[in-house]
Design a protein around this motif. Sequence first.
Motif, PDB file in Angstrom:
ATOM      1  N   ALA A   1       7.060  -6.513  -6.999  1.00  0.00           N
ATOM      2  CA  ALA A   1       6.746  -6.061  -7.774  1.00  0.00           C
ATOM      3  C   ALA A   1       5.763  -5.266  -7.885  1.00  0.00           C
ATOM      4  O   ALA A   1       6.794  -4.727  -9.143  1.00  0.00           O
ATOM      5  N   ILE A   2       5.473  -4.489  -6.990  1.00  0.00           N
ATOM      6  CA  ILE A   2       5.506  -2.718  -7.859  1.00  0.00           C
ATOM      7  C   ILE A   2       6.632  -1.510  -7.560  1.00  0.00           C
ATOM      8  O   ILE A   2       6.579  -1.097  -7.839  1.00  0.00           O
ATOM      9  N   ALA A   3       7.330  -2.630  -6.747  1.00  0.00           N
ATOM     10  CA  ALA A   3       9.481  -2.071  -6.943  1.00  0.00           C
ATOM     11  C   ALA A   3       9.721  -1.956  -8.009  1.00  0.00           C
ATOM     12  O   ALA A   3      10.096  -1.522  -8.414  1.00  0.00           O
ATOM     13  N   ARG A   4       9.490  -3.221  -8.666  1.00  0.00           N
ATOM     14  CA  ARG A   4      10.177  -3.669  -9.632  1.00  0.00           C
ATOM     15  C   ARG A   4      10.178  -3.156 -10.886  1.00  0.00           C
ATOM     16  O   ARG A   4       9.892  -2.407 -11.852  1.00  0.00           O
ATOM     17  N   GLN A   5       9.008  -2.480 -10.913  1.00  0.00           N
ATOM     18  CA  GLN A   5       7.691  -1.745 -11.982  1.00  0.00           C
ATOM     19  C   GLN A   5       8.601  -0.183 -11.679  1.00  0.00           C
ATOM     20  O   GLN A   5       9.061   0.852 -13.288  1.00  0.00           O
ATOM     21  N   VAL A   6       8.885   0.253 -10.455  1.00  0.00           N
ATOM     22  CA  VAL A   6       9.655   1.834 -10.565  1.00  0.00           C
ATOM     23  C   VAL A   6      11.359   1.088 -10.954  1.00  0.00           C
ATOM     24  O   VAL A   6      12.409   2.281 -11.230  1.00  0.00           O
ATOM     25  N   ALA A   7      12.133  -0.058 -11.067  1.00  0.00           N
ATOM     26  CA  ALA A   7      13.324  -0.049 -10.470  1.00  0.00           C
ATOM     27  C   ALA A   7      13.386  -0.681 -12.230  1.00  0.00           C
ATOM     28  O   ALA A   7      15.128  -0.004 -12.633  1.00  0.00           O
ATOM     29  N   GLY A   8      12.638  -0.805 -12.846  1.00  0.00           N
ATOM     30  CA  GLY A   8      13.280  -0.979 -14.467  1.00  0.00           C
ATOM     31  C   GLY A   8      13.541  -0.083 -15.252  1.00  0.00           C
ATOM     32  O   GLY A   8      14.682   0.819 -16.104  1.00  0.00           O
TER      33      GLY A   8
ATOM     34  N   ARG B   1       0.896  -1.110  -0.025  1.00  0.00           N
ATOM     35  CA  ARG B   1       0.367   0.411  -0.099  1.00  0.00           C
ATOM     36  C   ARG B   1       0.554   1.174   0.211  1.00  0.00           C
ATOM     37  O   ARG B   1       0.426   2.222  -0.327  1.00  0.00           O
ATOM     38  N   ARG B   2       2.291   0.979   0.812  1.00  0.00           N
ATOM     39  CA  ARG B   2       2.149   2.578   1.119  1.00  0.00           C
ATOM     40  C   ARG B   2       4.035   2.779   0.194  1.00  0.00           C
ATOM     41  O   ARG B   2       4.557   3.530  -0.059  1.00  0.00           O
ATOM     42  N   ILE B   3       4.502   1.813  -0.394  1.00  0.00           N
ATOM     43  CA  ILE B   3       6.297   1.690  -1.443  1.00  0.00           C
ATOM     44  C   ILE B   3       5.755   2.479  -2.276  1.00  0.00           C
ATOM     45  O   ILE B   3       7.219   3.265  -2.571  1.00  0.00           O
ATOM     46  N   ALA B   4       5.073   2.647  -2.970  1.00  0.00           N
ATOM     47  CA  ALA B   4       5.078   3.306  -4.180  1.00  0.00           C
ATOM     48  C   ALA B   4       4.970   4.663  -3.800  1.00  0.00           C
ATOM     49  O   ALA B   4       6.334   5.663  -4.267  1.00  0.00           O
ATOM     50  N   ALA B   5       4.262   5.535  -2.569  1.00  0.00           N
ATOM     51  CA  ALA B   5       4.950   6.810  -2.401  1.00  0.00           C
ATOM     52  C   ALA B   5       6.171   6.364  -1.701  1.00  0.00           C
ATOM     53  O   ALA B   5       6.793   7.450  -1.805  1.00  0.00           O
ATOM     54  N   CYS B   6       5.923   5.915  -1.211  1.00  0.00           N
ATOM     55  CA  CYS B   6       7.725   5.834  -0.776  1.00  0.00           C
ATOM     56  C   CYS B   6       8.922   6.137  -1.705  1.00  0.00           C
ATOM     57  O   CYS B   6       9.743   7.146  -1.229  1.00  0.00           O
ATOM     58  N   LEU B   7       8.541   5.719  -2.521  1.00  0.00           N
ATOM     59  CA  LEU B   7       9.808   5.415  -3.624  1.00  0.00           C
ATOM     60  C   LEU B   7       9.797   6.171  -4.527  1.00  0.00           C
ATOM     61  O   LEU B   7      10.668   6.965  -4.923  1.00  0.00           O
ATOM     62  N   ALA B   8       8.460   7.031  -4.746  1.00  0.00           N
ATOM     63  CA  ALA B   8       7.939   8.464  -4.865  1.00  0.00           C
ATOM     64  C   ALA B   8       9.247   9.122  -4.653  1.00  0.00           C
ATOM     65  O   ALA B   8       8.825  10.783  -5.277  1.00  0.00           O
TER      66      ALA B   8
END
Length: 293
Positions: free
Chosen positions: A50-57, A19-26
Motif C-alpha cells: 500500500a505504501i509503495a502504491r502511493q509512490v508508484a502512482g 517501516r523501511r520501504i518508503a525510505a528505500c524507494l526514496a
Amino acid sequence: MTQAKIGAAVAIFAHEEERRIAACLASLPLDRGDMGFHLLVNGSTDRTAAIARQVAGSCPSLTIHELTQGGKARSWNRFVYDILPVTMPEMVVFMDGDAEIASGSFDALARALTDQPGTNAIAGLPLNGRNHMAYQAMLRSEGGLFGDLYALRGAFLTRIRESGYRLPIDLVGDDGLVAAWAATDLGPDANWDRARLGHADKAGFHCEPMRAISRRSWHIQYKRMIAYAVRHYQGRMISQIMGEQGPAGLPERLNTLYPEWLPALKPRSGLANAWFDRLALRRMRKAAGLDQR
C-alpha cells in the motif's frame, strides 16, 4: 553532463517492510526512463504494498508485484523466469527493500560491468554498520556479493535462464549461491575464478543499524542470527553439491537433504554460535518433518 543510458532492470525484494520501504524507494532514481524498477512484495501481510502504491502512482518506472508466497529465493526465481522480459537488459540489479541506495550507484555498477568485461557479477559495498569497512575490504580482496545490492550481467543471467538453474526455494539468502554461480561460470567449484566477481567502489547501500536500546531491534537480530545459522549449514550442503555436480545438482528444496545431513551436523564452539546453531538445527529438523514439537 548528459547521463548515460544504461538499460537495466532492478528487482527490489520486500517482506514485511512497511517501516523501511518508503525510505528505500526514496533513495532510488525512479524518474529514470532507462531503468525499470520491480518491487516484489512477497508473503507480506503489512502495508508494504500500500505504501509503495502511493509512490508508484507518480512513477511509471516502478511496478509492484504482490506475491502470495514468501521467501527471497522463491521470489528471485519468479523474477528471473516470469517477470524479466525475453530480451534481457544489459544489466539486472538485485537489492533488498530495507536498503537505502547511495546516489550514483546504478551508474557505477554499469560502469564496472563495462570496465571489467570478464565479470559476471558486480558487488555494491556496505556503507554503514560496525564492520562495514572490513566487509568492504573482503569484497575487494576476496570477491563476493551482498544481497542488499549487486548486479548481474544480462548475458550471464540469460545463460542461467537457458540452463534452467533456480535457487532452492528454501535457501536462506541468495547472494552466496549467486556469487558461486558467477565465479564458476555455472560450473562446478573447480572452475572458480575470482576475476569473474567484481565490485564498484562508488556503488553502495545503507542498512538500518542495530539499536542497542530497541527491543524490536534485538528481536530482529535474534531471528537474523537463527537464519544465519541455518544458512551456515545449508552452505555446507551446497558446497558439496557445487564441488561434485555444479548447479545442475541443486534440489528444488534443500530440506529434502536434511534427513541425510542432520545426524552429522553439530553446533559450533562458542556460546553464541552453539545457542543459535541449536535453534537452527531444531528448525531444520522441523522442516524435514523430524521434529513434531
